[in-house]
Design an enzyme around this catalytic site. Structure first.
Site, PDB file in Angstrom:
ATOM      1  N   ASP A  76      -1.065  -6.123  -0.128  1.00 52.48           N
ATOM      2  CA  ASP A  76      -1.405  -5.496   1.153  1.00 52.48           C
ATOM      3  C   ASP A  76      -2.912  -5.325   1.268  1.00 52.48           C
ATOM      4  O   ASP A  76      -3.581  -4.978   0.293  1.00 52.48           O
ATOM      5  CB  ASP A  76      -0.777  -4.089   1.225  1.00 52.48           C
ATOM      6  N   LYS A  99      -1.196  -9.331   3.043  1.00 52.72           N
ATOM      7  CA  LYS A  99      -0.415  -8.882   4.204  1.00 52.72           C
ATOM      8  C   LYS A  99      -1.284  -7.945   5.034  1.00 52.72           C
ATOM      9  O   LYS A  99      -2.000  -7.104   4.472  1.00 52.72           O
ATOM     10  CB  LYS A  99       0.877  -8.177   3.786  1.00 52.72           C
ATOM     11  N   ASP A 117       0.844  -1.204   0.000  1.00 56.90           N
ATOM     12  CA  ASP A 117       0.000   0.000   0.000  1.00 56.90           C
ATOM     13  C   ASP A 117       0.877   1.252   0.000  1.00 56.90           C
ATOM     14  O   ASP A 117       0.380   2.372  -0.035  1.00 56.90           O
ATOM     15  CB  ASP A 117      -1.009  -0.011   1.155  1.00 56.90           C
ATOM     16  N   SER A 118       2.216   1.053  -0.044  1.00 57.46           N
ATOM     17  CA  SER A 118       3.136   2.166  -0.303  1.00 57.46           C
ATOM     18  C   SER A 118       2.865   2.733  -1.694  1.00 57.46           C
ATOM     19  O   SER A 118       3.375   3.816  -2.028  1.00 57.46           O
ATOM     20  CB  SER A 118       4.589   1.715  -0.173  1.00 57.46           C
ATOM     21  N   GLU A 161       9.173  -4.177  10.573  1.00 58.75           N
ATOM     22  CA  GLU A 161       9.634  -2.905  10.002  1.00 58.75           C
ATOM     23  C   GLU A 161      10.203  -1.995  11.088  1.00 58.75           C
ATOM     24  O   GLU A 161       9.562  -1.749  12.121  1.00 58.75           O
ATOM     25  CB  GLU A 161       8.451  -2.220   9.286  1.00 58.75           C
ATOM     26  N   GLU A 171      -1.372  -5.464   8.725  1.00 58.24           N
ATOM     27  CA  GLU A 171      -0.596  -4.803   9.776  1.00 58.24           C
ATOM     28  C   GLU A 171      -1.284  -4.957  11.129  1.00 58.24           C
ATOM     29  O   GLU A 171      -2.457  -4.604  11.273  1.00 58.24           O
ATOM     30  CB  GLU A 171      -0.460  -3.303   9.450  1.00 58.24           C
TER      31      GLU A 171
HETATM   32  O1  KIV Z   1       3.554  -1.126   1.653  1.00 57.18           O
HETATM   33  C1  KIV Z   1       4.738  -1.504   1.671  1.00 57.18           C
HETATM   34  O2  KIV Z   1       5.534  -1.214   0.763  1.00 57.18           O
HETATM   35  C2  KIV Z   1       5.190  -2.298   2.807  1.00 57.18           C
HETATM   36  C3  KIV Z   1       6.651  -2.594   2.918  1.00 57.18           C
HETATM   37  C4  KIV Z   1       7.388  -1.400   3.336  1.00 57.18           C
HETATM   38  C5  KIV Z   1       6.904  -3.752   3.812  1.00 57.18           C
HETATM   39  O3  KIV Z   1       4.404  -2.670   3.617  1.00 57.18           O
END
Ligand code: KIV
Length: 273
Positions: free
Chosen positions: A92, A122, A53-54, A191, A124
């Protein structure tokens, strides 16, 4: 063909990642958000591609990951999957698509899997999202955990500084990591936590622990593609190693193109019909 070559060409699965940890082979993971880059990254031999989600930061220009929607994540993940043959593709779960309740979490995860064809999600968080993770796992969807600096909680943290430096937070992280393994997560991202803590967690778990800003004592590393290729000039945290300076290369290519157009040097005789 040697065993190693055969192995390097095998599709990466969650099971294969467990085998890699068992034989102490490090796992390389990188983010991707589109077809063309995902294809290059996969062909280079990356083990895991994270549709992070970056994307909210590096693709959409937001200051946090919070604005990312489920539809946007599915769009990016779908594009990435089309470019990948070997790597495991993990998507994510965006902020707000799993924290409310476990039914909503499951339907978000199912949409990601059905519509993008990513192979895992993924999420969080630890104890606070246990029920959502368990429900998703029950549906046969592999889940990668994410602890330490969890960017979706940036407004709670108020800083992107290193997490779990204090004993209480470190202890909670250790317990969350154990719990994530026990309920069936196939891997865990840590992280921005102290290297020694990350090493302890990786040594105490049988699932792979992938670090970003978590030192070398873990089972693999993940970086954001734009950061490691030098597309993000203004972002230089201590943990980041830049493997290219693409911003400079692209700038020079763009300036050459502009000049060639102005000078009527492009197109030349061989570049026209
Ligand atoms: O969204 C992302 O790029 C991430 C990584 C930094 C692990 O969660």
């Amino acid at each position: 063909m040697s065993t190693n070559t055969t192995d390097n060409q095998r599709k990466v699965t969650t099971l294969r990642l467990a085998e890699m940890k068992a034989r102490n082979e490090k796992i390389a993971m990188l983010t991707a958000y589109d077809y063309s880059m995902a294809k290059l990254i996969d062909e280079a031999g990356m083990d895991v591609i994270l549709v992070g989600d970056s994307a909210s930061n590096v693709m959409a220009g937001n200051t946090t990951t919070l604005p990312m929607t489920l539809d946007q994540m599915i769009y990016h993940a779908k594009s990435v999957v089309k470019g990948v043959k070997r790597a495991l593709v993990v998507a994510d779960m965006p902020f707000g698509t799993y924290q409310g309740n476990s039914i909503e979490a499951l339907s978000s995860a199912i949409r990601i899997m059905k519509e993008s064809h990513a192979e895992a999600v993924k999420m969080e968080g630890g104890a606070e999202i246990r029920e959502s993770i368990e429900r998703i796992l029950c549906a046969g969807i592999p889940v990668m955990g994410h602890l330490g600096l969890t960017p979706q909680s940036i407004n709670k943290f108020g800083t992107y500084a290193v997490r779990a430096k204090e004993e209480t937070e470190a202890q909670r992280l250790i317990e969350d990591a154990k719990m994530l393994e026990e309920i069936g997560c196939f891997a865990l991202v840590l992280e921005k936590v102290p290297a020694e803590l990350a090493r302890r967690v990786a040594e105490s778990l049988t699932i792979p622990v992938i670090g970003i800003g978590a030192g070398s004592g873990v089972d693999g590393q993940v970086l954001v593609m734009h950061d490691m290729l030098g597309l993000n000039k203004g972002f230089s945290p201590k943990f980041l190693r830049r493997y290219a300076d693409l911003a400079t290369i692209i700038d020079s290519a763009l300036k050459n193109y502009i000049q060639d157009v102005k000078d009527v040097d492009f197109p030349n005789e061989n570049e026209q019909y």
